[in-house]
Design an enzyme around this catalytic site. Structure first.
Site, short mmCIF file in Angstrom:
data_model
loop_
_atom_site.label_atom_id
_atom_site.label_comp_id
_atom_site.label_asym_id
_atom_site.label_seq_id
_atom_site.Cartn_x
_atom_site.Cartn_y
_atom_site.Cartn_z
N ARG A 43 -28.09 -68.65 -28.66
CA ARG A 43 -28.23 -70.10 -28.83
C ARG A 43 -29.66 -70.52 -29.17
NH1 ARG A 43 -24.11 -73.43 -26.59
NH2 ARG A 43 -22.44 -72.26 -25.57
N HIS A 164 -23.42 -47.35 -18.33
CA HIS A 164 -24.46 -46.41 -18.77
C HIS A 164 -24.62 -45.22 -17.82
CE1 HIS A 164 -27.00 -48.65 -15.88
NE2 HIS A 164 -27.76 -47.58 -15.86
N GLU A 202 -32.46 -48.25 -3.52
CA GLU A 202 -33.64 -48.66 -4.27
C GLU A 202 -34.66 -49.34 -3.38
OE1 GLU A 202 -32.50 -50.02 -8.60
OE2 GLU A 202 -31.24 -51.09 -7.16
N HIS A 226 -20.40 -48.34 -11.16
CA HIS A 226 -21.23 -47.14 -11.28
C HIS A 226 -20.81 -46.03 -10.32
CE1 HIS A 226 -23.68 -49.31 -14.00
NE2 HIS A 226 -24.42 -49.94 -13.13
N LYS A 326 -30.68 -52.42 -1.75
CA LYS A 326 -31.94 -52.86 -2.33
C LYS A 326 -32.96 -53.12 -1.23
CE LYS A 326 -30.66 -54.98 -6.73
NZ LYS A 326 -31.59 -54.10 -7.44
#
Length: 482
Positions: A43, A164, A202, A226, A326
Site C-alpha cells: 500500500r 522455513h 531464545e 515449526h 522467549k
C-alpha cells in the site's frame, strides 16, 4: 521454472530480512537466470527507484557476505507497484499478462482469505503458484476454510504453505542421520528411546514484535507449526523416496497418530507462562505485560510446553516434549533424543549412569552424542561426548524454499490435510487454555523458565496450585456432565 516472483507485502520485515537476501544467495549460486524479474507490491507510495533503494539497504545489512554482483542483480530485477492486495482490480493489474507467476503472500495471516478471494476473482495465469507463510489459519476451522478457498484458486500442487524450518539443513539432518546410518535406525523406536525433546528456547525477548506476537503467543507461533514439523521428521516411518507424495504422506501419518490430549492431559502435561522483569546478558528487560503494544488482558504466553504421545507400533511409550520460550537465560535450539538406561551394569562399576543422548543442534549447527565409558580410574564410569560440527548450508533456508517454489517442487511445503492435522493435535490444548484450566505462570526474564513442575501438574507444589487444580478439574467435570 517460473521467471517472475510477485511479493505481496514487499516492504515488510519478512521481505527485507529474509526474501531479498535469499534471492541474492540464489543469484550468487547461479540458480536465477538473467531474465528473472521481481515485482514488489504494497500500500506504500513508492517509486520503483525507491523500492530498489530499500532492497539495496536491506541487502547491505542482511546479505553483506553475498557477492556484490549478486546483490546488484536482485536490485536491477525489481520493480514496484502500489496495490490494495485485497482488491481484484489492483491484483489483476499487478499480475498482468498470461505469463505464470509465483505469488508470495508476505502478509499478516489474517489477510490470507481476502487476498486468496481477490486472486480468484482476478484470475491467475495457468501454471502460477501461491506461497503462504505460517501460521496457516488461526484454528482448525479457519484452516479448513482457507484450504477450501485455495482449492478454488489453484491445484494443491501449486500451493506452497512454507515453513522455513523444513528447509534448514540441520532439521533435514534429523531425517538424514537416522535413515543413512544402520547403527541408528534399528534403535529408533520406543524400545530404546524414552523421550524426545524438541526445544527452541531464545534469550531474545519481544524485540518490537508486539503487533503480531501478542495475538498469537508461543504455542501458535512456534509449537503448532515449526516444532510439530520437526516432530514429524523425528517420528515418521522411512519414506520410499523423498518425493513430495511419499515424504508428506509419512508426515501426515505421524500427526494422525498423535493421541488427542484429554483435559486431564492438558492440565498435567502442558505449561504456559510469560516472562516478568529481569536481566538478560546484563540488560534490563521489562516484563512482557509492560512491553509496548502488549495488552496484558489477553494473557498471551511467551513460554509453551506440551507433552505428546503417539499411538503407533514404533512409538507407544515414548514421550515427545515440545517446548519454546522467549526471554530466557540462554539459547537452546535442539532435538534431544534420550535413550533408555541399560538394564544391568557389571558388578564393580561405580559412578552415576547418565542416559545416552543424541543431540541435533538446530542453531548453531552440530551433532552431539553423550555416552558413558570407563574413565581414568578402573571400574569408574564417566561421561563421554562425541561432537561433529556441520558445514554451513549452501543456501539459506528461505533460499531453498524460494528455489523449490520457482522450480515447482512442493516436497518441503505443507500439504492442506497436514495443516489441518497440525491444528487438530493442539485444538484441545488451545481450548483448555482459553478456559483457564492451565494457569499462566511467570518466570523472570533471564531465567531458565518457570519453576519445575510438581508431581500433580504444572507449576510449583503450593496450596494455591493444588486448590486451582481441584477447582478447574471439578468445573470441567461438571460441564461435561451437563
Amino acid at each position: 521454472m517460473i521467471g517472475r516472483l510477485v511479493v505481496l507485502g514487499a516492504t515488510g520485515d519478512l521481505s527485507g530480512r529474509f526474501l531479498m537476501p535469499a534471492l541474492a544467495a540464489l543469484h550468487a549460486a547461479g540458480h536465477l537466470g538473467e531474465g528473472f524479474r521481481l515485482t514488489g507490491a504494497s500500500r506504500e507510495e513508492l517509486t520503483t527507484e525507491e523500492f530498489r533503494e530499500w532492497i539495496n539497504d536491506w541487502l547491505g545489512r542482511q546479505a553483506a557476505d553475498v557477492p556484490a554482483a549478486a546483490r546488484r542483480a536482485v536490485v536491477a530485477s525489481a520493480d514496484y507497484q502500489r496495490a490494495d492486495v485485497t482488491d481484484q482490480e489492483d491484483v489483476r493489474a499487478l499480475i498482468g499478462g498470461d505469463e505464470p507467476v509465483a505469488l508470495y503472500l508476505a502478509l499478516p495471516p489474517s489477510l490470507f482469505p481476502q487476498v486468496v478471494s481477490a486472486l480468484r476473482s482476478a484470475g491467475l495465469p495457468a501454471g502460477s503458484r501461491v506461497v503462504l507463510e505460517k501460521p496457516f489459519g488461526e484454528d482448525l476451522d479457519s484452516a479448513r476454510e482457507l484450504n477450501a478457498r485455495l482449492a478454488e484458486l489453484v491445484p494443491e500442487q501449486a500451493v506452497f504453505r512454507v515453513d522455513h524450518f523444513l528447509a534448514m539443513t540441520t532439521v533435514q539432518n534429523v531425517l538424514g542421520s537416522r535413515l543413512a546410518n544402520r547403527v541408528l535406525e534399528p534403535l529408533w523406536n520406543s524400545t530404546h528411546i524414552a523421550e524426545v525433546e524438541i526445544v527452541w528456547d531464545e534469550s531474545l525477548a519481544l524485540e518490537g514484535r508486539a503487533g503480531y506476537y501478542d495475538r498469537v503467543g508461543a504455542l501458535k507461533d512456534m509449537v503448532q507449526n515449526h516444532l510439530l514439523q520437526v516432530l514429524c521428521l523425528v517420528a515418521m516411518e522411512p519414506p520410499v523416496t523423498l518425493g513430495e507424495r511419499d515424504l508428506r504422506d509419512r508426515k501426515v501419518d505421524v500427526l494422525r497418530s498423535v493421541r488427542m490430549p484429554t483435559e486431564y492431559d492438558v492440565v498435567h502435561r502442558t505449561r504456559r507462562a510469560r516472562y516478568s522483569a529481569g536481566r538478560i546478558d546484563g540488560r534490563e528487560v521489562p516484563s512482557y505485560a509492560d512491553e509496548e503494544g502488549v495488552d496484558p488482558a489477553r494473557g498471551t504466553e511467551t513460554f509453551a510446553e506440551v507433552e505428546l504421545e503417539l499411538d503407533s507400533w514404533r512409538w507407544a511409550g515414548t514421550t515427545f516434549r515440545l517446548r519454546s520460550g522467549k526471554g530466557l537465560r540462554a539459547d537452546r535450539k535442539e532435538v534431544a533424543v534420550r535413550f533408555r538406561p541399560v538394564p544391568h551394569l557389571p558388578f564393580g562399576h561405580t559412578g552415576e549412569v547418565a542416559p545416552n543422548v543424541l543431540r541435533f543442534g538446530l542453531e548453531p549447527e552440530g551433532l552431539t552424542l553423550d555416552l558413558m565409558g570407563t574413565g581414568a580410574r578402573s571400574g569408574h564410569l564417566t561421561e563421554l561426548e562425541l561432537f561433529a560440527e556441520l558445514e554451513p548450508a549452501e543456501l539459506p533456508a528461505y533460499g531453498r524454499l524460494l528455489l523449490d517454489v520457482l522450480r515447482g517442487d512442493p516436497a518441503l511445503s505443507i500439504r492442506g490435510d497436514e495443516a489441518e492435522q497440525a491444528w487438530r493435535v493442539l485444538t484441545p490444548v488451545l481450548t483448555a487454555w482459553e478456559r483457564g484450566l492451565v494457569p499462566l505462570e511467570e518466570y523472570p526474564a533471564g531465567s531458565d523458565g518457570p519453576a519445575p513442575r510438581h508431581p500433580y501438574g504444572p507449576g510449583p507444589l503450593t496450596r494455591d496450585a493444588l486448590l486451582h487444580e481441584e477447582t478447574v478439574l471439578g468445573t470441567a467435570a461438571d460441564e461435561s456432565r451437563s
